[in-house]
Write an enzyme that holds these catalytic residues in place. Structure first.
Site, mmCIF file in Angstrom:
data_model
loop_
_atom_site.group_PDB
_atom_site.id
_atom_site.type_symbol
_atom_site.label_atom_id
_atom_site.label_comp_id
_atom_site.label_asym_id
_atom_site.label_seq_id
_atom_site.Cartn_x
_atom_site.Cartn_y
_atom_site.Cartn_z
ATOM 1 N N TYR A 144 7.006 3.722 8.323
ATOM 2 C CA TYR A 144 6.058 3.159 7.343
ATOM 3 C C TYR A 144 4.847 4.059 7.192
ATOM 4 C CZ TYR A 144 2.032 0.451 5.731
ATOM 5 O OH TYR A 144 0.891 0.053 5.080
ATOM 6 N N LEU A 165 -0.997 -0.552 -5.288
ATOM 7 C CA LEU A 165 -0.768 -1.225 -4.005
ATOM 8 C C LEU A 165 0.703 -1.421 -3.695
ATOM 9 C CD1 LEU A 165 -3.373 -3.233 -5.407
ATOM 10 C CD2 LEU A 165 -3.543 -3.491 -2.944
ATOM 11 N N ASP A 196 9.942 -1.934 -11.666
ATOM 12 C CA ASP A 196 10.138 -1.301 -10.358
ATOM 13 C C ASP A 196 9.551 0.109 -10.404
ATOM 14 O OD1 ASP A 196 11.181 -0.104 -8.080
ATOM 15 O OD2 ASP A 196 13.143 -1.072 -8.276
ATOM 16 N N ILE A 197 8.662 0.431 -9.485
ATOM 17 C CA ILE A 197 8.064 1.783 -9.526
ATOM 18 C C ILE A 197 9.091 2.861 -9.187
ATOM 19 C CG2 ILE A 197 5.690 1.037 -9.125
ATOM 20 C CD1 ILE A 197 5.989 2.046 -6.206
ATOM 21 N N ARG A 248 7.800 -3.166 20.320
ATOM 22 C CA ARG A 248 8.146 -2.459 19.076
ATOM 23 C C ARG A 248 8.336 -0.971 19.427
ATOM 24 N NH1 ARG A 248 3.643 -2.853 14.397
ATOM 25 N NH2 ARG A 248 4.824 -4.681 13.747
ATOM 26 N N LYS A 252 3.479 6.347 3.994
ATOM 27 C CA LYS A 252 2.149 6.185 3.376
ATOM 28 C C LYS A 252 1.381 7.505 3.438
ATOM 29 C CE LYS A 252 0.440 2.935 1.914
ATOM 30 N NZ LYS A 252 0.448 2.299 0.557
ATOM 31 N N THR A 268 -3.508 3.086 4.175
ATOM 32 C CA THR A 268 -3.664 2.361 5.431
ATOM 33 C C THR A 268 -4.286 3.240 6.516
ATOM 34 O OG1 THR A 268 -2.389 1.386 7.247
ATOM 35 C CG2 THR A 268 -1.234 3.006 5.919
ATOM 36 N N ASP A 269 -4.912 2.611 7.492
ATOM 37 C CA ASP A 269 -5.463 3.379 8.621
ATOM 38 C C ASP A 269 -4.345 3.918 9.530
ATOM 39 O OD1 ASP A 269 -4.652 0.980 9.827
ATOM 40 O OD2 ASP A 269 -6.563 0.602 10.837
ATOM 41 N N GLU A 270 -3.115 3.405 9.350
ATOM 42 C CA GLU A 270 -2.015 3.829 10.231
ATOM 43 C C GLU A 270 -1.645 5.302 10.046
ATOM 44 O OE1 GLU A 270 1.309 1.242 10.684
ATOM 45 O OE2 GLU A 270 0.078 -0.553 10.578
HETATM 46 P P1 NAD Z 1 3.009 -6.823 0.576
HETATM 47 O O1 NAD Z 1 4.252 -6.393 1.243
HETATM 48 O O2 NAD Z 1 2.480 -8.191 0.800
HETATM 49 O O3 NAD Z 1 3.171 -6.661 -1.014
HETATM 50 C C1 NAD Z 1 3.768 -5.542 -1.607
HETATM 51 C C2 NAD Z 1 3.972 -5.845 -3.091
HETATM 52 O O4 NAD Z 1 4.551 -4.683 -3.686
HETATM 53 C C3 NAD Z 1 4.927 -7.013 -3.362
HETATM 54 O O5 NAD Z 1 4.408 -7.818 -4.380
HETATM 55 C C4 NAD Z 1 6.210 -6.339 -3.799
HETATM 56 O O6 NAD Z 1 6.990 -7.123 -4.684
HETATM 57 C C5 NAD Z 1 5.662 -5.089 -4.491
HETATM 58 N N1 NAD Z 1 6.645 -4.002 -4.497
HETATM 59 C C6 NAD Z 1 7.362 -3.518 -3.437
HETATM 60 N N2 NAD Z 1 8.203 -2.551 -3.857
HETATM 61 C C7 NAD Z 1 7.990 -2.413 -5.194
HETATM 62 C C8 NAD Z 1 8.554 -1.569 -6.189
HETATM 63 N N3 NAD Z 1 9.524 -0.692 -5.905
HETATM 64 N N4 NAD Z 1 8.077 -1.661 -7.459
HETATM 65 C C9 NAD Z 1 7.108 -2.557 -7.761
HETATM 66 N N5 NAD Z 1 6.563 -3.398 -6.888
HETATM 67 C C10 NAD Z 1 6.999 -3.326 -5.608
HETATM 68 O O7 NAD Z 1 1.928 -5.713 0.939
HETATM 69 P P2 NAD Z 1 0.368 -5.867 1.272
HETATM 70 O O8 NAD Z 1 0.214 -6.219 2.686
HETATM 71 O O9 NAD Z 1 -0.251 -6.692 0.222
HETATM 72 O O10 NAD Z 1 -0.073 -4.332 1.113
HETATM 73 C C11 NAD Z 1 -0.425 -3.830 -0.175
HETATM 74 C C12 NAD Z 1 -0.807 -2.363 -0.037
HETATM 75 O O11 NAD Z 1 -1.901 -2.231 0.862
HETATM 76 C C13 NAD Z 1 0.315 -1.488 0.537
HETATM 77 O O12 NAD Z 1 0.271 -0.253 -0.140
HETATM 78 C C14 NAD Z 1 -0.056 -1.311 1.999
HETATM 79 O O13 NAD Z 1 0.411 -0.096 2.495
HETATM 80 C C15 NAD Z 1 -1.577 -1.332 1.917
HETATM 81 N N6 NAD Z 1 -2.266 -1.835 3.120
HETATM 82 C C16 NAD Z 1 -1.927 -3.036 3.685
HETATM 83 C C17 NAD Z 1 -2.646 -3.523 4.780
HETATM 84 C C18 NAD Z 1 -2.331 -4.857 5.420
HETATM 85 O O14 NAD Z 1 -2.912 -5.190 6.452
HETATM 86 N N7 NAD Z 1 -1.451 -5.668 4.861
HETATM 87 C C19 NAD Z 1 -3.706 -2.776 5.295
HETATM 88 C C20 NAD Z 1 -4.011 -1.538 4.706
HETATM 89 C C21 NAD Z 1 -3.305 -1.093 3.597
HETATM 90 O O1 DAU Z 2 -3.446 -1.212 9.972
HETATM 91 C C1 DAU Z 2 -3.026 -1.555 8.685
HETATM 92 C C2 DAU Z 2 -1.596 -2.023 8.716
HETATM 93 O O2 DAU Z 2 -1.597 -3.299 9.339
HETATM 94 C C3 DAU Z 2 -0.960 -2.092 7.331
HETATM 95 O O3 DAU Z 2 -0.891 -0.802 6.791
HETATM 96 C C4 DAU Z 2 0.444 -2.701 7.411
HETATM 97 O O4 DAU Z 2 0.975 -2.855 6.102
HETATM 98 C C5 DAU Z 2 0.344 -4.047 8.077
HETATM 99 O O5 DAU Z 2 1.627 -4.604 8.227
HETATM 100 C C6 DAU Z 2 -0.350 -3.942 9.441
HETATM 101 O O6 DAU Z 2 0.500 -3.243 10.404
HETATM 102 P P1 DAU Z 2 0.627 -3.744 11.939
HETATM 103 O O7 DAU Z 2 1.884 -3.232 12.463
HETATM 104 O O8 DAU Z 2 -0.624 -3.467 12.681
HETATM 105 O O9 DAU Z 2 0.672 -5.348 11.673
HETATM 106 P P2 DAU Z 2 1.596 -6.514 12.285
HETATM 107 O O10 DAU Z 2 1.011 -7.800 11.812
HETATM 108 O O11 DAU Z 2 3.034 -6.258 12.047
HETATM 109 O O12 DAU Z 2 1.325 -6.379 13.843
HETATM 110 C C7 DAU Z 2 0.024 -6.510 14.381
HETATM 111 C C8 DAU Z 2 0.139 -6.328 15.888
HETATM 112 O O13 DAU Z 2 0.854 -7.439 16.442
HETATM 113 C C9 DAU Z 2 0.902 -5.085 16.305
HETATM 114 O O14 DAU Z 2 0.339 -4.553 17.501
HETATM 115 C C10 DAU Z 2 2.314 -5.607 16.613
HETATM 116 C C11 DAU Z 2 2.039 -7.010 17.138
HETATM 117 N N1 DAU Z 2 3.099 -8.001 16.861
HETATM 118 C C12 DAU Z 2 3.525 -8.146 15.578
HETATM 119 C C13 DAU Z 2 4.537 -9.027 15.278
HETATM 120 C C14 DAU Z 2 5.031 -9.187 13.866
HETATM 121 C C15 DAU Z 2 3.634 -8.754 17.897
HETATM 122 O O15 DAU Z 2 3.222 -8.632 19.079
HETATM 123 N N2 DAU Z 2 4.644 -9.632 17.596
HETATM 124 C C16 DAU Z 2 5.124 -9.799 16.330
HETATM 125 O O16 DAU Z 2 6.059 -10.614 16.136
#
Ligand code: NAD
Ligand code: DAU
Length: 344
Positions: free
Chosen positions: A152, A78, A56-57, A283, A156, A127-129
């Site tokens: 979130y 990640l 765990d980090i 949301r 980040k 993330t771009d967020e």
């Molecule tokens: P995810 O939620 O699918 O996976 C996260 C992983 O981190 C899991 O395997 C979880 O077990 C591990 N984790 C969580 N807390 C932990 C802890 N305390 N110690 C060790 N491991 C831990 O996430 P993802 O969508 O794969 O995103 C990965 C990274 O990329 C994140 O940093 C996220 O912010 C970034 N990111 C995600 C997206 C996206 O669209 N999903 C886009 C841009 C950036």
């Molecule tokens: O932009 C990068 C980010 O993209 C990452 O950093 C995050 O980890 C990742 O979760 C994602 O964030 P979003 O909030 O953009 O993703 P999500 O899939 O949750 O939602 C995408 C869009 O869809 C957003 O406008 C919210 C909408 N949505 C999402 C869910 C889950 C709905 O309308 N209904 C839903 O049930």
């Protein structure tokens, strides 16, 4: 070391590195939270250059012990809490893991690399967020001021600032990338695309937030992993690179496309799955539009997405249609509780 390697993006990064670099020793550190799943790595788990460490980090002692044991020369970080909706209901978990967890890794890397930083690299995956929300026009650039809007994205942003501060203060060698929305196989079905594929498959309502006119820029996860490989090896020290798909979609248009593709796969009449669309309460603090300019990465390192959205979405849907067992495993138990609370 790759942290969060059992998650969605991390598992694709681990696979790419294990398959591309037989001479590296790749350690995957993951706490296996609800989002971590070793099933994602079944195909490479016995590779001789791969080691899994369940840790765990947030636990500094565990992190320090692993740095001591393996003497890492590179970290690709990640591990994070990643779902915006969960950050709205439980911000503390995000502050803890995303901020304090990152600080623990930075402290361990600093202690190990102090005075010997050459050839070391701390790669922070962000993330771009962090840039906030756009209106109809414009793009996030590397120079766009940070303006995070959800717990979130604020967590980040805080971790990005910490990484840069360690670079500036302690000469920590680092790179940061800020990526747009990923999609693809092994995506946990709490996020829009896998949630909606699963709901269409099982004939459940499709919960579209607000007016559905929110916009995201979608990138196939394997192309994100390719970008991470390039930046890890060839990105300039202390730099930030934006990563995006050059691929903006309004949610409702994307949902209609998913419905159309799923109708074909399920042998339904055209338009049948669209009847599942259900507009629900928005949301809180919902960011209107994300769009990222990835020109720097393209110009400096020649990266461009290799998969079109049509191909990527088709591969993704095929994967979810073929992997019932994976879906059933991750949607049982706690997922049901999360689902009924989130969408009650
Ligand atoms: P995810 O939620 O699918 O996976 C996260 C992983 O981190 C899991 O395997 C979880 O077990 C591990 N984790 C969580 N807390 C932990 C802890 N305390 N110690 C060790 N491991 C831990 O996430 P993802 O969508 O794969 O995103 C990965 C990274 O990329 C994140 O940093 C996220 O912010 C970034 N990111 C995600 C997206 C996206 O669209 N999903 C886009 C841009 C950036
Ligand atoms: O932009 C990068 C980010 O993209 C990452 O950093 C995050 O980890 C990742 O979760 C994602 O964030 P979003 O909030 O953009 O993703 P999500 O899939 O949750 O939602 C995408 C869009 O869809 C957003 O406008 C919210 C909408 N949505 C999402 C869910 C889950 C709905 O309308 N209904 C839903 O049930």
């Amino acid at each position: 070391m790759i942290t969060g390697g059992a998650g969605f993006i991390g598992s694709h990064v681990v696979r790419l590195f294990v398959q591309t670099y037989p001479d590296y020793r790749i350690v995957n550190l993951d706490a296996l939270t609800y989002a971590g799943n070793l099933e994602n790595l079944k195909d490479i788990e016995h590779s001789p250059n791969y080691i899994f460490e369940h840790a765990d980090i947030n636990n500094a002692a565990q992190v320090n012990a692993l740095f001591d044991k393996y003497k890492f020369d590179g970290v690709i970080h990640l591990a994070a809490e990643s779902h915006v909706d969960r950050s709205i209901s439980d911000p503390n978990a995000f502050i803890q893991t995303n901020v304090m967890g990152t600080a623990n890794l930075l402290n361990a890397a600093r202690a190990l690399w102090k005075g010997n930083e050459d050839g070391k690299r701390f790669y922070h995956v962000s993330t771009d967020e962090v840039y906030g929300s756009l209106v109809e026009t414009g793009y996030f650039m590397q120079t766009t001021p940070y303006d995070p809007q959800s717990p979130y994205s604020a967590s980040k942003a805080a971790s990005d600032h910490l990484v840069r501060a360690y670079g500036n203060t302690y000469h920590m060698p680092f790179v940061i990338t800020n990526c747009s929305n990923n999609y693809g196989p092994n995506h946990f079905p709490e996020k829009l695309i896998p949630l909606f594929i699963n709901n269409i498959k099982t004939n459940k309502p499709l919960p579209v937030y607000g007016d559905g006119k929110y916009t995201r820029d979608w990138l196939y996860v394997v192309d994100h992993a390719r970008a991470i490989d390039l930046v890890f090896h060839r990105g300039r020290n202390g730099e930030t690179y934006n990563i995006g798909g050059f691929n903006e979609w309004q949610n409702i248009e994307l949902v209609k496309l998913l419905c159309k593709e799923m109708d074909k796969r399920l042998g339904r009449e055209p338009g049948e799955s669209e009847k599942l669309i259900n507009y629900i309460k928005d949301r809180p603090g919902h960011d209107r539009r994300y769009a990222i300019d990835a020109t720097k990465l393209n110009k400096e390192l020649g990266w461009y997405p290799s998969v079109t959205f049509e191909e990527g979405l088709s591969k993704t849907i095929d994967w979810y249609m073929a992997n019932d067992e994976w879906l059933n495993n991750v949607t049982s138990g706690d997922y049901q509780k999360y689902y009924s609370t989130q969408y009650q």
